[in-house]
Scaffold this active site. Structure first.
Site, mmCIF file in Angstrom:
data_model
loop_
_atom_site.group_PDB
_atom_site.id
_atom_site.type_symbol
_atom_site.label_atom_id
_atom_site.label_comp_id
_atom_site.label_asym_id
_atom_site.label_seq_id
_atom_site.Cartn_x
_atom_site.Cartn_y
_atom_site.Cartn_z
ATOM 1 N N HIS A 90 0.860 -1.197 0.000
ATOM 2 C CA HIS A 90 0.000 0.000 0.000
ATOM 3 C C HIS A 90 0.884 1.231 0.000
ATOM 4 O O HIS A 90 1.816 1.329 0.803
ATOM 5 C CB HIS A 90 -0.916 0.029 1.226
ATOM 6 N N ASP A 169 -15.309 2.643 7.258
ATOM 7 C CA ASP A 169 -14.268 3.586 6.848
ATOM 8 C C ASP A 169 -14.816 4.595 5.855
ATOM 9 O O ASP A 169 -14.476 5.776 5.912
ATOM 10 C CB ASP A 169 -13.062 2.852 6.244
ATOM 11 N N ARG A 176 -14.657 12.783 8.155
ATOM 12 C CA ARG A 176 -13.343 13.390 8.421
ATOM 13 C C ARG A 176 -13.057 14.503 7.416
ATOM 14 O O ARG A 176 -12.519 15.550 7.752
ATOM 15 C CB ARG A 176 -12.242 12.319 8.350
ATOM 16 N N SER A 191 -7.816 3.796 8.955
ATOM 17 C CA SER A 191 -8.504 3.801 7.666
ATOM 18 C C SER A 191 -7.771 2.891 6.671
ATOM 19 O O SER A 191 -8.373 2.022 6.028
ATOM 20 C CB SER A 191 -8.562 5.247 7.165
ATOM 21 N N LYS A 195 -8.813 -1.561 5.749
ATOM 22 C CA LYS A 195 -9.116 -2.061 4.405
ATOM 23 C C LYS A 195 -8.129 -3.153 4.002
ATOM 24 O O LYS A 195 -8.503 -4.148 3.389
ATOM 25 C CB LYS A 195 -9.097 -0.899 3.403
HETATM 26 N N1 URA Z 1 -5.936 6.837 2.535
HETATM 27 C C1 URA Z 1 -6.923 6.199 3.191
HETATM 28 O O1 URA Z 1 -7.392 5.158 2.744
HETATM 29 N N2 URA Z 1 -7.387 6.729 4.328
HETATM 30 C C2 URA Z 1 -6.889 7.872 4.855
HETATM 31 O O2 URA Z 1 -7.340 8.289 5.897
HETATM 32 C C3 URA Z 1 -5.871 8.531 4.168
HETATM 33 C C4 URA Z 1 -5.391 7.988 3.004
#
Ligand code: URA
Length: 431
Positions: A90, A169, A176, A191, A195
């Site tokens: 990621h 999320d 947010r 977050s 995932k």
């Molecule tokens: N990418 C995400 O998936 N979540 C965040 O909060 C910031 C970047």
């Protein structure tokens, strides 16, 4: 009789507790996230809680529970039973960051299975799905069975994360975004990691970008985010390492969807810009180590065509035609060096904003993107330039867009009499 939607805790007490720096108990966090995801708590109360978290943070225990509750808000992919070890990467996002397009087939060619469930780009950094959608016919939506099948046959898949992965999320991110709480390190970590953990990969390498083109512009916060995510992954039983990598200048030369696909194919063909190859190989080695395949040689897989063959197989498995010509913009314009010297600086953020204004990115998640628009960096920091030599090449479909991109690039590069001190691309490694 109590129903599931009866409040179990007094939300105002929980907001006050967090506001005053106290820790929330596991049951309280589980309930808050579950109730919000189900629509049983109003946005204003969660907004207040998020702001309290922004200022007070979350302890490692609270963060692990918060993340677990976000995972539990949806389903979890089951990748057990695949014959290859699973490992994913990621990136926190950067300009010209097309590493995933090369890395997934490269690591698959070395024997791992790479389940790369991705998102679309927002703002000045591009999204992996937007890039691959520049390939005619390529399809991002796959079922769980298709994902598992492709991991078994091809070894890699890059596709859209389904709506059932950590749905809390999505709701929290929207909140947010409108409450000034996106920048909280524990909230970013929860977050991203919720995932990735829900995706079912056994191992994960994080590429935390640092510099003007990244979410984290300074080393302190980039390292803190990397540390928080690695520890959080360990708390959830994932094998995780992180590299903090440079994002002061764009990665590679191409920025924009089809332009980045073309450059990725160059790297997969054993060529391509040295910085992109170096970061890709560093991440590949981390992934292969975590997958127990540390003896594999990713540089050889780029040189011998095996990574390219995986890329082509991945594109074809998802309906794309790897031989179809990529879209090209109708207009190109150059920005040239006004004097001879060395390129001392090329600002990633300015190039990202220019590419976005040309049409390669979106301001809202429903906006369409242009496949062909973007910027080619004809010179990169450290390279010699002559007066009048093109430094940037803008690709777009309207003079108006090109004009606005030019404005974004005012002062985006500097030419000096001597080359800048070389700076390492990999700034830190966290395990
Ligand atoms: N990418 C995400 O998936 N979540 C965040 O909060 C910031 C970047």
């Amino acid at each position: 009789m109590a129903t599931r939607d009866d409040p179990v805790f007094d939300v105002v007490d929980l907001i006050r507790a967090k506001r005053d720096g106290q820790s929330l108990a596991d049951g309280e966090i589980d309930w808050l996230i579950d109730a919000y995801a189900r629509g049983a708590l109003p946005d204003e109360q969660l907004a207040a809680l998020l702001m309290a978290v922004y200022f007070q943070g979350l302890s490692p225990e609270e963060l692990a529970t918060w993340t677990g509750a976000m995972i539990a808000s949806g389903g979890r992919m089951d990748l057990a039973g695949l014959t290859r070890p699973t490992v994913d990467k990621h990136s926190t996002g950067g300009v010209g960051d097309k590493v995933s397009l090369v890395l997934a087939p490269l690591v698959a060619a070395c024997g791992a299975a790479v389940p790369q469930l991705s998102g679309r780009g927002l703002g000045h950094t591009g999204g992996t799905l937007d890039k691959l959608e520049a390939i005619p016919g390529w399809r991002s939506e796959l079922s769980a069975d298709e994902i598992r099948g492709q991991l078994e046959t091809v070894g890699c898949v890059i596709c859209a994360a389904g709506g059932d992965l950590a749905p809390a999320d999505r709701k929290l991110y929207v909140l947010r975004d409108v409450t000034g709480t996106v920048e909280s390190i524990p909230l970013i970590a929860a977050s991203i990691m919720s995932k990735k953990i829900a995706e079912g990969t056994a191992a994960l390498v994080l590429d935390v970008k640092v510099g003007s083109g990244a979410f984290m512009t300074g080393m302190d916060r980039a390292t803190k985010l990397a540390r928080t995510m690695v520890d959080l992954g360990h708390d959830h039983g994932l094998a995780v390492t992180a590299l903090v990598t440079a994002m002061e200048a764009p990665l590679g030369r191409a920025v924009g969807n089809a332009l980045e696909v073309a450059e990725s194919i160059e790297v997969l063909s054993g060529e391509g810009p040295a910085d992109l190859v170096e970061v890709t190989l560093a991440l590949a080695r981390e992934m292969l180590d975590l997958a127990g395949l540390g003896d594999a040689d990713p540089a050889a897989a780029l040189a011998d065509g095996s990574a390219l063959a995986r890329f082509r197989a991945m594109v074809e498995a998802q309906g794309g035609d790897p031989d179809a010509p990529l879209a090209r913009s109708t207009l190109t314009e150059e920005i040239v060096a006004d004097r001879a010297g060395f390129l001392a600086r090329l600002d990633a953020r300015a190039v990202g904003v220019a590419s976005w204004r040309l049409g390669a990115g979106r301001a809202r998640k429903e906006d369409p993107v242009s496949a062909s628009a973007g910027v080619i960096c004809r010179a990169k920091p450290g390279e010699a330039v002559t007066a009048g030599q093109p430094v940037l090449e803008l690709h777009g479909d309207s003079a108006e867009r090109i004009g606005r991109a030019r404005e974004a690039l005012a002062g985006a590069f500097a030419i000096a009499g001597s080359p800048p001190d070389p700076a390492p691309l990999v700034r830190a490694r966290l395990t």
